[in-house]
Design a protein around this motif. Structure first.
Motif, PDB file in Angstrom:
ATOM      1  N   LEU A 141       0.824  -1.212   0.000  1.00 15.77           N
ATOM      2  CA  LEU A 141       0.000   0.000   0.000  1.00 15.77           C
ATOM      3  C   LEU A 141       0.859   1.262   0.000  1.00 15.77           C
ATOM      4  O   LEU A 141       0.483   2.287  -0.593  1.00 15.77           O
ATOM      5  N   SER A 142       2.020   1.170   0.648  1.00 17.01           N
ATOM      6  CA  SER A 142       2.939   2.311   0.618  1.00 17.01           C
ATOM      7  C   SER A 142       3.407   2.581  -0.800  1.00 17.01           C
ATOM      8  O   SER A 142       3.527   3.739  -1.223  1.00 17.01           O
ATOM      9  N   ALA A 143       3.651   1.497  -1.539  1.00 16.26           N
ATOM     10  CA  ALA A 143       4.058   1.657  -2.936  1.00 16.26           C
ATOM     11  C   ALA A 143       2.915   2.216  -3.773  1.00 16.26           C
ATOM     12  O   ALA A 143       3.122   3.051  -4.663  1.00 16.26           O
ATOM     13  N   VAL A 144       1.701   1.757  -3.484  1.00 14.84           N
ATOM     14  CA  VAL A 144       0.533   2.269  -4.210  1.00 14.84           C
ATOM     15  C   VAL A 144       0.365   3.767  -3.956  1.00 14.84           C
ATOM     16  O   VAL A 144       0.033   4.546  -4.872  1.00 14.84           O
ATOM     17  N   ALA A 145       0.599   4.200  -2.699  1.00 15.00           N
ATOM     18  CA  ALA A 145       0.465   5.622  -2.359  1.00 15.00           C
ATOM     19  C   ALA A 145       1.435   6.475  -3.173  1.00 15.00           C
ATOM     20  O   ALA A 145       1.147   7.650  -3.463  1.00 15.00           O
ATOM     21  N   LEU A 146       2.561   5.893  -3.529  1.00 14.54           N
ATOM     22  CA  LEU A 146       3.548   6.606  -4.344  1.00 14.54           C
ATOM     23  C   LEU A 146       3.331   6.350  -5.834  1.00 14.54           C
ATOM     24  O   LEU A 146       4.161   6.724  -6.652  1.00 14.54           O
ATOM     25  N   ARG A 147       2.213   5.682  -6.152  1.00 12.11           N
ATOM     26  CA  ARG A 147       1.850   5.332  -7.527  1.00 12.11           C
ATOM     27  C   ARG A 147       2.872   4.397  -8.181  1.00 12.11           C
ATOM     28  O   ARG A 147       2.996   4.354  -9.405  1.00 12.11           O
ATOM     29  N   ALA A 148       3.582   3.652  -7.349  1.00  6.62           N
ATOM     30  CA  ALA A 148       4.519   2.643  -7.870  1.00  6.62           C
ATOM     31  C   ALA A 148       3.782   1.306  -7.897  1.00  6.62           C
ATOM     32  O   ALA A 148       4.039   0.401  -7.102  1.00  6.62           O
ATOM     33  N   TYR A 149       2.841   1.202  -8.833  1.00  4.11           N
ATOM     34  CA  TYR A 149       1.955   0.041  -8.847  1.00  4.11           C
ATOM     35  C   TYR A 149       2.703  -1.262  -9.162  1.00  4.11           C
ATOM     36  O   TYR A 149       2.389  -2.318  -8.606  1.00  4.11           O
ATOM     37  N   SER A 150       3.674  -1.174 -10.042  1.00  2.55           N
ATOM     38  CA  SER A 150       4.436  -2.386 -10.377  1.00  2.55           C
ATOM     39  C   SER A 150       5.227  -2.873  -9.164  1.00  2.55           C
ATOM     40  O   SER A 150       5.376  -4.075  -8.941  1.00  2.55           O
ATOM     41  N   VAL A 151       5.734  -1.931  -8.368  1.00  4.66           N
ATOM     42  CA  VAL A 151       6.471  -2.305  -7.147  1.00  4.66           C
ATOM     43  C   VAL A 151       5.531  -2.999  -6.173  1.00  4.66           C
ATOM     44  O   VAL A 151       5.900  -3.995  -5.530  1.00  4.66           O
ATOM     45  N   ALA A 152       4.300  -2.506  -6.058  1.00  3.39           N
ATOM     46  CA  ALA A 152       3.319  -3.128  -5.167  1.00  3.39           C
ATOM     47  C   ALA A 152       3.036  -4.563  -5.586  1.00  3.39           C
ATOM     48  O   ALA A 152       2.952  -5.471  -4.741  1.00  3.39           O
TER      49      ALA A 152
END
Length: 251
Positions: free
Chosen positions: A168-179
């Protein structure tokens, strides 16, 4: 970002703790003996190999079927062995013993199977067969109170849920692939732990494993035993099957 990294580090620490804590306890070898217990050879194999079913369990099950007269072993030349099915074998069978017998029936010709044809087929076909065999052995051990699941459902889904925090932290940064990578890595790590330690001991299982280690020690001390061929099944009766299951009947 720092919060996500901290959550990821905590998750990895929890997974490492789970891996370390779920490993089965190592049983101590009991007194050397030739007195066999009530467990079939495949379950004995499971108990003395860190609560995992090894390749020897299948061969030991076949030898045990011969010792109990469900099948016969014939020699037709130096090192050339055949398995002959007996007509309408009668007696109790576990699901995995029945699985081996049914496989012999499928590949037999005229009720006879060359030893060289005893494989379970191409890799893509043999892996499901072997997984089913292993699962039936484990189910038998669990039914006897000898083992239990190393990772329970709440542990598994709790850690899967825990992986959502760094994702979710990655999603908050819009790093969807990382999530997606985080969730995928968590899934792979947890399933690796499940494969490495699917079962662990119970007090009764630890006691039985100790007893079978004593049997293995006694059989291993007999140099002649390891060189006997499958034709000596009637001579050794079920001892040969258990020797194969415990890894001391290489012949």
């Amino acid at each position: 970002m720092l919060l996500g990294a901290a959550a990821g580090a905590l998750w990895l620490a929890a997974a490492a703790l789970l891996l370390a804590s779920r490993a089965p306890a190592e049983p101590r070898a009991g007194p050397r003996t030739l007195e066999l217990g009530p467990e079939p050879p495949a379950v004995a194999n499971f108990l003395v190999h860190d609560f995992l079913v090894t390749d020897e369990a299948v061969a030991a099950t076949l030898i045990d079927l011969a010792a109990r007269r469900f099948v016969e072993v014939e020699q037709r030349g130096p090192g050339v062995f055949y398995i002959r099915l007996r007509p309408a074998p009668d007696g109790p069978l576990t699901p995995y013993e029945r699985r081996v017998l049914e496989h012999l029936e499928r590949v037999s010709s005229g009720g006879v199977v060359p030893a060289g044809a005893l494989t379970t087929g191409p890799r893509e076909l043999s892996k499901p067969w072997r997984r089913a065999f292993d699962a039936e052995v484990v189910a038998d051990a669990k039914a006897r109170g000898l083992s239990r699941d190393a990772v329970t459902g709440w542990m598994y889904f709790g850690l899967i849920g825990g992986a959502a925090l760094p994702a979710l932290s990655a999603v908050a940064l819009r790093a969807y692939s990382v999530a997606l990578v985080i969730l995928g890595a968590a899934y792979l790590i947890l399933n690796w732990i499940l494969e490495r330690h699917p079962q662990r001991e119970t007090p009764a299982g630890l006691e039985a494993a100790s007893r079978w280690l004593g049997v293995r020690a006694e059989l291993a001390a007999n140099e002649v035993f390891r060189r006997y061929s499958p034709l000596t099944v009637p001579l050794w009766n079920r001892l040969l099957a258990y020797g194969a299951a415990l890894g001391v009947a290489s012949g």
